[in-house]
Design an enzyme around this catalytic site. Sequence first.
Site, PDB file in Angstrom:
ATOM      1  N   PHE A  38       0.895  -1.314   0.051  1.00  0.00           N
ATOM      2  CA  PHE A  38      -0.176   0.126   0.354  1.00  0.00           C
ATOM      3  C   PHE A  38       0.934   1.474  -0.207  1.00  0.00           C
ATOM      4  CE2 PHE A  38      -2.327   3.482   2.068  1.00  0.00           C
ATOM      5  CZ  PHE A  38      -3.520   3.535   1.349  1.00  0.00           C
ATOM      6  N   ASP A  60       8.868   2.522   1.615  1.00  0.00           N
ATOM      7  CA  ASP A  60       7.988   3.400   1.753  1.00  0.00           C
ATOM      8  C   ASP A  60       7.713   2.606   3.441  1.00  0.00           C
ATOM      9  OD1 ASP A  60       5.997   4.260   2.757  1.00  0.00           O
ATOM     10  OD2 ASP A  60       3.817   3.290   1.234  1.00  0.00           O
ATOM     11  N   LYS A  73       3.075   9.375   8.523  1.00  0.00           N
ATOM     12  CA  LYS A  73       2.425   9.198   9.555  1.00  0.00           C
ATOM     13  C   LYS A  73       2.783   9.341  11.135  1.00  0.00           C
ATOM     14  CE  LYS A  73      -1.162   5.551   7.894  1.00  0.00           C
ATOM     15  NZ  LYS A  73      -0.339   4.856   6.967  1.00  0.00           N
TER      16      LYS A  73
HETATM   17  C1  LIG Z   1      -0.857   5.072   5.372  1.00  0.00           C
HETATM   18  C2  LIG Z   1      -0.257   5.099   4.295  1.00  0.00           C
HETATM   19  C3  LIG Z   1       0.513   5.331   3.115  1.00  0.00           C
HETATM   20  C4  LIG Z   1      -0.415   7.307   2.023  1.00  0.00           C
HETATM   21  O1  LIG Z   1      -0.293   8.100   3.899  1.00  0.00           O
HETATM   22  P1  LIG Z   1      -1.353   8.975   3.243  1.00  0.00           P
HETATM   23  O2  LIG Z   1      -0.914   9.817   4.506  1.00  0.00           O
HETATM   24  O3  LIG Z   1      -2.633   8.037   4.080  1.00  0.00           O
HETATM   25  O4  LIG Z   1      -1.131   9.519   1.934  1.00  0.00           O
HETATM   26  C5  LIG Z   1       1.713   5.315   2.262  1.00  0.00           C
HETATM   27  N1  LIG Z   1       2.258   4.024   2.587  1.00  0.00           N
HETATM   28  C6  LIG Z   1       1.956   2.929   3.426  1.00  0.00           C
HETATM   29  C7  LIG Z   1       2.874   2.342   3.542  1.00  0.00           C
HETATM   30  C8  LIG Z   1       1.042   3.570   4.712  1.00  0.00           C
HETATM   31  O5  LIG Z   1       0.689   2.948   5.735  1.00  0.00           O
END
Ligand SMILES: *Cc1c(COP(=O)(O)O)cnc(C)c1O
Length: 408
Positions: A140, A225, A254
């Site tokens: 994701f 990521d 986050k």
């Molecule tokens: C939450 C998340 C995203 C997206 O972050 P947003 O602030 O919702 O755009 C991207 N990559 C990972 C691994 C995530 O957990």
Amino acid sequence: MSSHSPITREWFDQVMVLNYAPAAIIPVRGEGSRLWDQEGRDYIDFAGGIAVTGLGHAHPQLLAALTEQAQKLWHVSNVLTNEPALKLARRLCDLTFAERVFFANSGAEANEAALKLARKYASDHFGADKHEIIAFTQSFHGRTLFTVTVGGQPKYTQGFEPLPPGVTHVPFNDLDAFATVISDRTCAVIVEPVQGEGGVTCATPEFLQGLRELCDRHQALLIFDEVQCGNGRSGHLYAYMAYGVTPDILATAKGLGGGFPISAMLTTTAIAESLNVGSHGTTYGGNPLGCAVANAVLDLISDPELLAGVQRKHEVFMAGLRRINEQFHLFRELRGMGLLLGCELIETWRGRSREFIKAALDEGLLVLVAGPDVIRLAPSLIIPDELIEEGLQRLERAIARLLSPTAA
Ligand SMILES: *Cc1c(COP(=O)(O)O)cnc(C)c1O
């Protein structure tokens, strides 16, 4: 209904776009790892606003940083720079592999910047043919059209086609499959060291090492990521440090703002050169408020004692979850890293993880899911041990009730 009547959950269904289905309660206040709803009922927070409030709610140091900055300067745009942003960038460079930082406001934006940079870098140095991106199933990376295309969950792209081309997916933790698709046309590989949304799955060390070696061989950039697993959540400041594998670009968000929206893309000077003046940007990225809060967050989460605490609390959670499982035999696997924990349900409960959110809520506990088969916990990194125990007791009651509705 006028905007002066008492605000209720029903309003959501009347005035919001229904792309979410929030719980029945509305929290109005938080402190540490507890939240209170409109009725004054308390909840123990094992969800952390989806791995965001890593220092709990209303942390005094974050509150001080935010209010102090709020009295000085909120926003100037990137036509000007500002002190909190420069300080934050300097510290991120001191603490990590990075030599250059780009700030944005969300995880998706940090990944979008990372992917665009990788494309631009390949185009600058190797030409237009080197544009392919490899990502992993169950991954994701956000909800913009580019990041959702790169993410490995088709349910999130259905109906949004046509999608940006040049993206290939291979199974996570499968180095052989990866080796067959990487080529000199690959410009970037993007991976979560710990897959969060996809089910709380840790990469194996051999997998990340293998990606690093093959990226080097094919002159492809390796993007980590760490939007979810970064900022102390793994028990290390960034998860790449635990693996000893250094990416070319790292995206994080986050936990970086502890609840204030801010994200960052970290990279090296040589790679950063491809984003020259005017090539990319964002209005709010690097705003003084977000950066002031993130500086306070970084003060706390870079402390080795806090990080050791995360690893110790991991053990406290795992012991408690194992105890619960000895009683109910509900989980086929307990996994995760630091305070990102996944409880995979046994076969007979597959597809039903969301029922545990509701059951936990009824017992005064907030938990998350990671897909239909996994209950996910992402509490504050400094949650007191007593609250871990109390929260686990609430979880136990919720499970008991769900498994035999008439008994409890
Ligand atoms: C939450 C998340 C995203 C997206 O972050 P947003 O602030 O919702 O755009 C991207 N990559 C990972 C691994 C995530 O957990």
